[in-house]
Design an enzyme around this catalytic site. Sequence first.
Site, PDB file in Angstrom:
ATOM      1  CG  ASP A 211      -1.534   1.061   1.348  1.00  0.00           C
ATOM      2  OD1 ASP A 211      -2.401   1.760   0.353  1.00  0.00           O
ATOM      3  OD2 ASP A 211      -1.670   1.887   2.403  1.00  0.00           O
ATOM      4  CG  ASP A 213      -1.706   7.749   0.836  1.00  0.00           C
ATOM      5  OD1 ASP A 213      -0.552   7.569  -0.158  1.00  0.00           O
ATOM      6  OD2 ASP A 213      -2.577   8.512   0.631  1.00  0.00           O
TER       7      ASP A 213
END
Length: 431
Positions: A211, A213
């Site tokens: 991922d 952020d």
Amino acid sequence: MRDVTEPALNPDLPATPQRPTVELQPGLDHAVITSIGPDQPGVSATFFRVLAANGVQLLDVEQALFRGRISLAAFVGIDAVSKDALQQELSEELASFGQVVSVETGSGAPTGSRGRSTHTVVLLGDPVTAQHLHQVGQTLANFGANIDRIRGIADYPITGLELFITVADPTPGAANSLRAALAEVAHAQNVDIAIERAGLARRSKRLVCFDCDSTLITGEVIEMLARHAGREREVADVTERAMRGELDFAQSLHERVRALAGLDATVIEEVAQAVELTPGARTTLRTLNKMGYRTAVVSGGFTQVLDAFVGDLEVDYVRANTLEIEDGKLTGRVVGEVVDRAAKARLLEEFARDSHLRMDQTVAVGDGANDIDMISAAGLGIAFNAKPALKEHADASVNHPFLDEVLYMLGIPREDIDQAERMTGETQRLF
């Protein structure tokens, strides 16, 4: 917790594979010979020279170095009558090396073949203490698991130990209760613990998907954009609820992006330049690339920001949302399909197919509820400083702010990482 990393076993094979036993030569008895002392050149050569001169049958050997000391052990067949003479000769020959020698025969010498460890446990902390090892060791003992050996795997930015263990029942899924118990220890002791099946199942991992952020980077891009619109708190509240799983991610994304309507598109470049990689991110991606892993970033953020820095990390696959821009302004809408929870899992499967890999050969790393499907689909799911909603579905949790921990959980020691950095001229001890 699931145990997806454990492949189906062939019912015609023994549950815990053993090394084939070498037949003892007639007239010999089993014995274990050990030599312990300061490490220096010539210890091993002298040890085996004496064994050879005395007609010792060599069945198994193990040697280990630790902080300048050597431990050398041999499982052998010897003439029991000559045991004392052999021990005396070994002691005399190795005395100049400062070695202490012992020879155990008969009932004191184990005769079973050395089995292969069924699982590995990685223990990470800042620091790792004797109390941590006691708690882990006691938990393993409570479940009938034996620690076969321990090695140091990292000395910075945190301390890491790798335990090779044999569980009482190695059949698929049987270790789930042990996993849950170790997770409780990790939470109570503020350490990170990962347990995975040993052998090819662990070594076959070849695709790592991150991922973006709050995982690959330290912040949330949409909140950084919202700051320019003066609506950061409003957007942050929606982000927090979505990461906890209280809101549908796609709906929350549209709501937050609407808050950006009217912003000048040049803001995107400003935000991209302000992005900070998570400590260890650059080293982690560089190491994975050197080892031939495929790497991916799947984000609920925005391609216009990711494109500004992901290329420098040499990532193989990148997918994210695209902000709509008209007349140099953000419209408050996204273009195309939203990269949400379901899309992340689907994209991981797509990357695996494109790389000709099985799903059990994949690793997924994320922090929020929208990573649950991706984490659950991967062969190894790692929750990185994650919300409880994700931790419940992950195989392991990282609660220290260093992405290097992903490498340690894959069994890649710090010394190998640093050696590779030295060979290619990268700055040393760079997180």
